[in-house]
Design an enzyme around this catalytic site. Structure first.
Site, PDB file in Angstrom:
ATOM      1  N   ASP A  57       4.874   5.048 -17.310  1.00  0.00           N
ATOM      2  CA  ASP A  57       3.457   5.376 -17.358  1.00  0.00           C
ATOM      3  C   ASP A  57       2.745   4.360 -16.465  1.00  0.00           C
ATOM      4  O   ASP A  57       3.296   3.295 -16.165  1.00  0.00           O
ATOM      5  CB  ASP A  57       2.984   5.274 -18.812  1.00  0.00           C
ATOM      6  CG  ASP A  57       1.487   5.394 -18.934  1.00  0.00           C
ATOM      7  OD1 ASP A  57       0.910   6.310 -18.313  1.00  0.00           O
ATOM      8  OD2 ASP A  57       0.892   4.564 -19.649  1.00  0.00           O
ATOM      9  N   ARG A  58       1.544   4.658 -16.022  1.00  0.00           N
ATOM     10  CA  ARG A  58       0.837   3.732 -15.131  1.00  0.00           C
ATOM     11  C   ARG A  58      -0.167   2.852 -15.883  1.00  0.00           C
ATOM     12  O   ARG A  58       0.052   1.651 -16.033  1.00  0.00           O
ATOM     13  CB  ARG A  58       0.122   4.532 -14.025  1.00  0.00           C
ATOM     14  CG  ARG A  58      -0.337   3.692 -12.853  1.00  0.00           C
ATOM     15  CD  ARG A  58      -1.325   4.435 -11.960  1.00  0.00           C
ATOM     16  NE  ARG A  58      -2.665   4.426 -12.544  1.00  0.00           N
ATOM     17  CZ  ARG A  58      -3.722   5.029 -12.001  1.00  0.00           C
ATOM     18  NH1 ARG A  58      -3.592   5.727 -10.888  1.00  0.00           N
ATOM     19  NH2 ARG A  58      -4.910   4.962 -12.585  1.00  0.00           N
ATOM     20  N   ASP A  59      -1.244   3.462 -16.375  1.00  0.00           N
ATOM     21  CA  ASP A  59      -2.339   2.680 -16.974  1.00  0.00           C
ATOM     22  C   ASP A  59      -1.898   2.041 -18.298  1.00  0.00           C
ATOM     23  O   ASP A  59      -1.460   2.728 -19.217  1.00  0.00           O
ATOM     24  CB  ASP A  59      -3.559   3.577 -17.199  1.00  0.00           C
ATOM     25  CG  ASP A  59      -4.073   4.185 -15.892  1.00  0.00           C
ATOM     26  OD1 ASP A  59      -4.013   3.501 -14.856  1.00  0.00           O
ATOM     27  OD2 ASP A  59      -4.521   5.351 -15.915  1.00  0.00           O
ATOM     28  N   THR A  70       1.881   9.897 -14.394  1.00  0.00           N
ATOM     29  CA  THR A  70       0.556   9.488 -14.878  1.00  0.00           C
ATOM     30  C   THR A  70      -0.402  10.666 -15.020  1.00  0.00           C
ATOM     31  O   THR A  70      -0.516  11.498 -14.116  1.00  0.00           O
ATOM     32  CB  THR A  70      -0.012   8.385 -13.938  1.00  0.00           C
ATOM     33  OG1 THR A  70      -1.302   7.988 -14.401  1.00  0.00           O
ATOM     34  CG2 THR A  70      -0.121   8.825 -12.497  1.00  0.00           C
ATOM     35  N   ASN A  71      -1.037  10.756 -16.179  1.00  0.00           N
ATOM     36  CA  ASN A  71      -2.103  11.744 -16.386  1.00  0.00           C
ATOM     37  C   ASN A  71      -3.382  11.206 -15.765  1.00  0.00           C
ATOM     38  O   ASN A  71      -3.787  10.080 -16.069  1.00  0.00           O
ATOM     39  CB  ASN A  71      -2.368  11.944 -17.890  1.00  0.00           C
ATOM     40  CG  ASN A  71      -1.268  12.708 -18.595  1.00  0.00           C
ATOM     41  OD1 ASN A  71      -0.420  13.332 -17.961  1.00  0.00           O
ATOM     42  ND2 ASN A  71      -1.276  12.671 -19.916  1.00  0.00           N
ATOM     43  N   GLN A  72      -4.024  11.983 -14.909  1.00  0.00           N
ATOM     44  CA  GLN A  72      -5.265  11.518 -14.261  1.00  0.00           C
ATOM     45  C   GLN A  72      -6.322  12.613 -14.319  1.00  0.00           C
ATOM     46  O   GLN A  72      -6.701  13.207 -13.307  1.00  0.00           O
ATOM     47  CB  GLN A  72      -4.978  11.086 -12.817  1.00  0.00           C
ATOM     48  CG  GLN A  72      -4.088   9.866 -12.704  1.00  0.00           C
ATOM     49  CD  GLN A  72      -4.690   8.607 -13.329  1.00  0.00           C
ATOM     50  OE1 GLN A  72      -5.913   8.446 -13.350  1.00  0.00           O
ATOM     51  NE2 GLN A  72      -3.853   7.716 -13.862  1.00  0.00           N
ATOM     52  N   ARG A 130       0.900  18.020 -17.777  1.00  0.00           N
ATOM     53  CA  ARG A 130       0.236  16.896 -18.443  1.00  0.00           C
ATOM     54  C   ARG A 130       1.065  16.387 -19.617  1.00  0.00           C
ATOM     55  O   ARG A 130       1.430  17.157 -20.515  1.00  0.00           O
ATOM     56  CB  ARG A 130      -1.163  17.331 -18.919  1.00  0.00           C
ATOM     57  CG  ARG A 130      -1.980  16.175 -19.485  1.00  0.00           C
ATOM     58  CD  ARG A 130      -3.393  16.613 -19.868  1.00  0.00           C
ATOM     59  NE  ARG A 130      -3.994  15.633 -20.754  1.00  0.00           N
ATOM     60  CZ  ARG A 130      -4.601  14.515 -20.335  1.00  0.00           C
ATOM     61  NH1 ARG A 130      -4.720  14.261 -19.059  1.00  0.00           N
ATOM     62  NH2 ARG A 130      -5.086  13.665 -21.208  1.00  0.00           N
ATOM     63  N   LYS A 131       1.371  15.080 -19.609  1.00  0.00           N
ATOM     64  CA  LYS A 131       2.047  14.488 -20.755  1.00  0.00           C
ATOM     65  C   LYS A 131       1.218  14.736 -22.020  1.00  0.00           C
ATOM     66  O   LYS A 131       0.000  14.672 -21.928  1.00  0.00           O
ATOM     67  CB  LYS A 131       2.219  12.966 -20.562  1.00  0.00           C
ATOM     68  CG  LYS A 131       3.159  12.560 -19.434  1.00  0.00           C
ATOM     69  CD  LYS A 131       3.248  11.043 -19.294  1.00  0.00           C
ATOM     70  CE  LYS A 131       1.977  10.418 -18.778  1.00  0.00           C
ATOM     71  NZ  LYS A 131       2.019   8.953 -18.604  1.00  0.00           N
ATOM     72  N   ASP A 158       2.624   3.128 -22.969  1.00  0.00           N
ATOM     73  CA  ASP A 158       1.841   2.314 -23.907  1.00  0.00           C
ATOM     74  C   ASP A 158       1.172   3.141 -24.997  1.00  0.00           C
ATOM     75  O   ASP A 158       0.349   2.612 -25.734  1.00  0.00           O
ATOM     76  CB  ASP A 158       0.794   1.467 -23.155  1.00  0.00           C
ATOM     77  CG  ASP A 158      -0.315   2.322 -22.555  1.00  0.00           C
ATOM     78  OD1 ASP A 158      -0.046   3.493 -22.222  1.00  0.00           O
ATOM     79  OD2 ASP A 158      -1.443   1.815 -22.436  1.00  0.00           O
TER      80      ASP A 158
HETATM   81 MG   LIG Z   1      -1.018   4.444 -20.477  1.00  0.00          MG
END
Ligand SMILES: [Mg+2]
Length: 171
Positions: free
Chosen positions: A7-9, A51-53, A98-99, A125
């Site tokens: 995951d990114r964020d 990543t979901n954006q 989308r996750k 996270d």
């Molecule tokens: Mg995250």
């Protein structure tokens, strides 16, 4: 062939309070991220970010903004990420990409023939990431905590670490 899905964020860069990372300036790489990627590259064939954006779907940023953000991300980890997949769709669109849906995992498997999702690990996270990993048949690693008691869905989590670097050092 195996991969580390990230995951990114909140994993690679700091989460922003009730906001999206909308420009490279707003991307704050977490301490230890570059070292963690270096270590992980020795243990996995591929490093893939999912990543979901939905900030794009909401019109708060553009695909070009996201591209610039990811260029900065790649530069900060010495181009150690093999591929970054993102889902721009709104949560209300119920997109398969989308996750926690596994569209981005299947996308990676299509792009990298020989990739065995059962041999992969998903690091995230939140429980959305853990559900994504579970549904795709991966091992799941929750970062940002020391204990599964910190999550509302502990049964989705195989391992917990305070950070990506702690996980990398455990490999
Ligand atoms: Mg995250």
């Amino acid at each position: 062939m195996n991969a580390l899905f990230l995951d990114r964020d909140g994993v690679l860069n700091r989460l922003r309070n009730n906001d999206y990372v909308k420009s490279p300036d707003e991307l704050e790489i977490l301490p230890g991220t570059a070292e963690a990627i270096t270590i992980c590259r020795r243990h996995f064939d591929l490093i893939i970010v999912v990543t979901n954006q939905q900030g794009i779907g909401k019109g708060l940023m553009t695909e070009a903004d996201l591209k610039a953000i990811h260029a900065k991300l790649q530069e900060s980890v010495s181009y150690g990420i093999d591929r970054i997949y993102s889902c721009p769709h709104l949560a209300s669109d119920h997109s398969f990409l989308r996750k926690p849906n596994i569209g981005m995992a299947l996308w990676a498997r299509r792009d990298f023939p020989g990739l065995r999702l059962k041999s992969c690990t998903m690091v995230g996270d939140n429980s959305t990431d853990m559900l994504f990993g579970r549904r795709a048949g991966m091992r799941t690693v929750l970062v940002g905590t020391n204990s599964t008691s910190a999550t509302d869905r502990p049964w989705l989590v195989d391992l917990c670490f305070p950070s990506l670097l702690h996980f990398a050092r455990s490999l």
